[in-house]
Write a protein that holds these residues in place. Structure first.
Motif, PDB file in Angstrom:
ATOM      1  N   VAL A  37       7.760  14.563  14.265  1.00 49.40           N
ATOM      2  CA  VAL A  37       7.617  13.231  14.869  1.00 49.40           C
ATOM      3  C   VAL A  37       6.418  12.495  14.278  1.00 49.40           C
ATOM      4  O   VAL A  37       6.490  11.303  13.974  1.00 49.40           O
ATOM      5  CB  VAL A  37       7.505  13.347  16.410  1.00 49.40           C
ATOM      6  CG1 VAL A  37       7.052  12.043  17.036  1.00 49.40           C
ATOM      7  CG2 VAL A  37       8.825  13.790  17.000  1.00 49.40           C
ATOM      8  N   MET A  38       5.305  13.216  14.067  1.00 51.10           N
ATOM      9  CA  MET A  38       4.112  12.588  13.503  1.00 51.10           C
ATOM     10  C   MET A  38       4.372  12.095  12.076  1.00 51.10           C
ATOM     11  O   MET A  38       4.001  10.977  11.714  1.00 51.10           O
ATOM     12  CB  MET A  38       2.936  13.550  13.500  1.00 51.10           C
ATOM     13  CG  MET A  38       1.664  12.937  12.956  1.00 51.10           C
ATOM     14  SD  MET A  38       0.349  14.101  12.668  1.00 51.10           S
ATOM     15  CE  MET A  38       0.912  14.916  11.198  1.00 51.10           C
ATOM     16  N   ILE A  39       5.026  12.929  11.272  1.00 54.36           N
ATOM     17  CA  ILE A  39       5.299  12.545   9.884  1.00 54.36           C
ATOM     18  C   ILE A  39       6.236  11.343   9.832  1.00 54.36           C
ATOM     19  O   ILE A  39       5.991  10.373   9.096  1.00 54.36           O
ATOM     20  CB  ILE A  39       5.867  13.739   9.103  1.00 54.36           C
ATOM     21  CG1 ILE A  39       4.778  14.799   8.915  1.00 54.36           C
ATOM     22  CG2 ILE A  39       6.426  13.306   7.750  1.00 54.36           C
ATOM     23  CD1 ILE A  39       5.274  16.106   8.355  1.00 54.36           C
ATOM     24  N   ILE A  40       7.305  11.381  10.613  1.00 55.16           N
ATOM     25  CA  ILE A  40       8.258  10.262  10.613  1.00 55.16           C
ATOM     26  C   ILE A  40       7.606   8.978  11.119  1.00 55.16           C
ATOM     27  O   ILE A  40       7.787   7.902  10.534  1.00 55.16           O
ATOM     28  CB  ILE A  40       9.503  10.626  11.446  1.00 55.16           C
ATOM     29  CG1 ILE A  40      10.312  11.701  10.714  1.00 55.16           C
ATOM     30  CG2 ILE A  40      10.363   9.394  11.715  1.00 55.16           C
ATOM     31  CD1 ILE A  40      11.449  12.273  11.527  1.00 55.16           C
ATOM     32  N   ALA A  41       6.817   9.074  12.198  1.00 58.61           N
ATOM     33  CA  ALA A  41       6.152   7.881  12.735  1.00 58.61           C
ATOM     34  C   ALA A  41       5.161   7.305  11.728  1.00 58.61           C
ATOM     35  O   ALA A  41       5.080   6.080  11.561  1.00 58.61           O
ATOM     36  CB  ALA A  41       5.447   8.220  14.047  1.00 58.61           C
ATOM     37  N   SER A  42       4.425   8.162  11.048  1.00 53.84           N
ATOM     38  CA  SER A  42       3.464   7.682  10.046  1.00 53.84           C
ATOM     39  C   SER A  42       4.166   7.001   8.880  1.00 53.84           C
ATOM     40  O   SER A  42       3.734   5.942   8.412  1.00 53.84           O
ATOM     41  CB  SER A  42       2.616   8.846   9.531  1.00 53.84           C
ATOM     42  OG  SER A  42       1.832   9.386  10.556  1.00 53.84           O
ATOM     43  N   LEU A  43       5.249   7.612   8.397  1.00 56.51           N
ATOM     44  CA  LEU A  43       5.980   7.015   7.276  1.00 56.51           C
ATOM     45  C   LEU A  43       6.620   5.687   7.657  1.00 56.51           C
ATOM     46  O   LEU A  43       6.571   4.711   6.880  1.00 56.51           O
ATOM     47  CB  LEU A  43       7.040   7.990   6.773  1.00 56.51           C
ATOM     48  CG  LEU A  43       6.522   9.215   6.003  1.00 56.51           C
ATOM     49  CD1 LEU A  43       7.655  10.165   5.688  1.00 56.51           C
ATOM     50  CD2 LEU A  43       5.800   8.783   4.741  1.00 56.51           C
ATOM     51  N   LEU A  44       7.224   5.633   8.831  1.00 57.32           N
ATOM     52  CA  LEU A  44       7.831   4.377   9.277  1.00 57.32           C
ATOM     53  C   LEU A  44       6.776   3.293   9.452  1.00 57.32           C
ATOM     54  O   LEU A  44       6.984   2.134   9.053  1.00 57.32           O
ATOM     55  CB  LEU A  44       8.603   4.587  10.573  1.00 57.32           C
ATOM     56  CG  LEU A  44       9.916   5.361  10.458  1.00 57.32           C
ATOM     57  CD1 LEU A  44      10.500   5.610  11.838  1.00 57.32           C
ATOM     58  CD2 LEU A  44      10.897   4.616   9.572  1.00 57.32           C
ATOM     59  N   ALA A  45       5.649   3.651  10.040  1.00 56.95           N
ATOM     60  CA  ALA A  45       4.583   2.660  10.234  1.00 56.95           C
ATOM     61  C   ALA A  45       4.037   2.178   8.896  1.00 56.95           C
ATOM     62  O   ALA A  45       3.798   0.979   8.720  1.00 56.95           O
ATOM     63  CB  ALA A  45       3.469   3.267  11.077  1.00 56.95           C
ATOM     64  N   TYR A  46       3.873   3.078   7.957  1.00 57.65           N
ATOM     65  CA  TYR A  46       3.347   2.692   6.642  1.00 57.65           C
ATOM     66  C   TYR A  46       4.309   1.758   5.917  1.00 57.65           C
ATOM     67  O   TYR A  46       3.883   0.814   5.249  1.00 57.65           O
ATOM     68  CB  TYR A  46       3.081   3.941   5.802  1.00 57.65           C
ATOM     69  CG  TYR A  46       2.411   3.634   4.489  1.00 57.65           C
ATOM     70  CD1 TYR A  46       1.042   3.413   4.437  1.00 57.65           C
ATOM     71  CD2 TYR A  46       3.143   3.543   3.310  1.00 57.65           C
ATOM     72  CE1 TYR A  46       0.416   3.124   3.240  1.00 57.65           C
ATOM     73  CE2 TYR A  46       2.538   3.250   2.108  1.00 57.65           C
ATOM     74  CZ  TYR A  46       1.166   3.044   2.071  1.00 57.65           C
ATOM     75  OH  TYR A  46       0.554   2.743   0.890  1.00 57.65           O
ATOM     76  N   ASN A  47       5.604   2.006   6.056  1.00 55.86           N
ATOM     77  CA  ASN A  47       6.587   1.192   5.335  1.00 55.86           C
ATOM     78  C   ASN A  47       6.882  -0.147   6.003  1.00 55.86           C
ATOM     79  O   ASN A  47       7.261  -1.092   5.320  1.00 55.86           O
ATOM     80  CB  ASN A  47       7.899   1.971   5.169  1.00 55.86           C
ATOM     81  CG  ASN A  47       7.753   3.066   4.143  1.00 55.86           C
ATOM     82  OD1 ASN A  47       7.025   2.925   3.175  1.00 55.86           O
ATOM     83  ND2 ASN A  47       8.431   4.167   4.372  1.00 55.86           N
ATOM     84  N   PHE A  48       6.722  -0.252   7.310  1.00 61.75           N
ATOM     85  CA  PHE A  48       7.139  -1.476   7.998  1.00 61.75           C
ATOM     86  C   PHE A  48       5.990  -2.338   8.515  1.00 61.75           C
ATOM     87  O   PHE A  48       6.226  -3.431   9.004  1.00 61.75           O
ATOM     88  CB  PHE A  48       8.084  -1.138   9.164  1.00 61.75           C
ATOM     89  CG  PHE A  48       9.407  -0.622   8.687  1.00 61.75           C
ATOM     90  CD1 PHE A  48      10.284  -1.447   8.009  1.00 61.75           C
ATOM     91  CD2 PHE A  48       9.770   0.690   8.899  1.00 61.75           C
ATOM     92  CE1 PHE A  48      11.507  -0.986   7.561  1.00 61.75           C
ATOM     93  CE2 PHE A  48      10.988   1.173   8.458  1.00 61.75           C
ATOM     94  CZ  PHE A  48      11.856   0.339   7.779  1.00 61.75           C
ATOM     95  N   ILE A  49       4.769  -1.878   8.426  1.00 62.62           N
ATOM     96  CA  ILE A  49       3.640  -2.695   8.887  1.00 62.62           C
ATOM     97  C   ILE A  49       3.094  -3.478   7.700  1.00 62.62           C
ATOM     98  O   ILE A  49       2.777  -2.912   6.655  1.00 62.62           O
ATOM     99  CB  ILE A  49       2.542  -1.816   9.517  1.00 62.62           C
ATOM    100  CG1 ILE A  49       3.053  -1.269  10.836  1.00 62.62           C
ATOM    101  CG2 ILE A  49       1.260  -2.597   9.699  1.00 62.62           C
ATOM    102  CD1 ILE A  49       2.083  -0.398  11.560  1.00 62.62           C
ATOM    103  N   ALA A  50       2.997  -4.795   7.878  1.00 62.03           N
ATOM    104  CA  ALA A  50       2.528  -5.663   6.800  1.00 62.03           C
ATOM    105  C   ALA A  50       1.181  -6.293   7.125  1.00 62.03           C
ATOM    106  O   ALA A  50       0.709  -7.135   6.379  1.00 62.03           O
ATOM    107  CB  ALA A  50       3.566  -6.747   6.528  1.00 62.03           C
ATOM    108  N   TRP A  51       0.553  -5.899   8.209  1.00 56.74           N
ATOM    109  CA  TRP A  51      -0.718  -6.500   8.591  1.00 56.74           C
ATOM    110  C   TRP A  51      -1.812  -5.428   8.622  1.00 56.74           C
ATOM    111  O   TRP A  51      -1.551  -4.255   8.824  1.00 56.74           O
ATOM    112  CB  TRP A  51      -0.629  -7.176   9.949  1.00 56.74           C
ATOM    113  CG  TRP A  51       0.041  -6.333  11.007  1.00 56.74           C
ATOM    114  CD1 TRP A  51       1.355  -6.303  11.311  1.00 56.74           C
ATOM    115  CD2 TRP A  51      -0.588  -5.380  11.863  1.00 56.74           C
ATOM    116  NE1 TRP A  51       1.595  -5.396  12.306  1.00 56.74           N
ATOM    117  CE2 TRP A  51       0.413  -4.811  12.666  1.00 56.74           C
ATOM    118  CE3 TRP A  51      -1.893  -4.937  12.028  1.00 56.74           C
ATOM    119  CZ2 TRP A  51       0.148  -3.839  13.618  1.00 56.74           C
ATOM    120  CZ3 TRP A  51      -2.155  -3.967  12.979  1.00 56.74           C
ATOM    121  CH2 TRP A  51      -1.140  -3.433  13.770  1.00 56.74           C
ATOM    122  N   GLY A  52      -3.026  -5.814   8.429  1.00 52.94           N
ATOM    123  CA  GLY A  52      -4.178  -4.910   8.506  1.00 52.94           C
ATOM    124  C   GLY A  52      -4.157  -3.849   7.415  1.00 52.94           C
ATOM    125  O   GLY A  52      -3.454  -3.949   6.419  1.00 52.94           O
TER     126      GLY A  52
END
Length: 138
Positions: free
Chosen positions: A79-94
């Motif tokens: 869950v941690m790996i998937i959440a980190s990868l999804l956040a890295y790919n879909f967050i465009a701010w900060g």
């Protein structure tokens, strides 16, 4: 897997059996430098003529122990790996690296509470025990 256990006390037809936890120092905690206090784990099982102080051999189902280990360690890591990868790919701010790391750590906290709820509702604590028999000194 077989472990030696001891009946601590009996109350209302339930025997409280103390099983020593496995530790890195084995059975000799005094020789280890970690200063851990190994209290053991107390199982509550139906009293079948046990008496306080009696030594028992507890045999566990290895498949269920491995399954519980996978659930307890594998699912939060996944869950941690998937959440980190999804956040890295879909967050465009900060700062994407810091935000995705924080979301990964937050997902570990969330998965802890989910596993705690699942453990209370689905998993039975005694379904890993295959048999309990009197200790014969082998």
């Amino acid at each position: 897997m077989e472990k030696i256990a001891q009946v601590v006390f009996i109350e209302n037809g339930t025997a409280h059996i103390k099983v020593a936890r496995a530790s890195a120092c084995g059975d000799n905690c005094a020789s280890c430098g970690s200063q851990c206090t190994d209290e053991g784990h107390v199982l509550k099982v139906k009293d079948e003529g046990y008496f306080p102080g009696q030594l028992l051999t507890v045999t566990t189902k290895d498949v269920n122990v491995l399954l519980y280990s996978m659930v307890a360690y594998g699912i939060p890591l996944l869950v941690m790996i998937i959440a980190s990868l999804l956040a890295y790919n879909f967050i465009a701010w900060g700062n994407r690296e810091i935000v995705s790391s924080a979301i990964g750590v937050l997902s570990l906290v969330v998965s802890f509470y989910i596993l705690r709820t699942v453990d209370k509702k689905i998993f039975k604590h005694n379904d890993i025990i295959e048999s309990i028999s009197p200790y014969r000194g082998e």
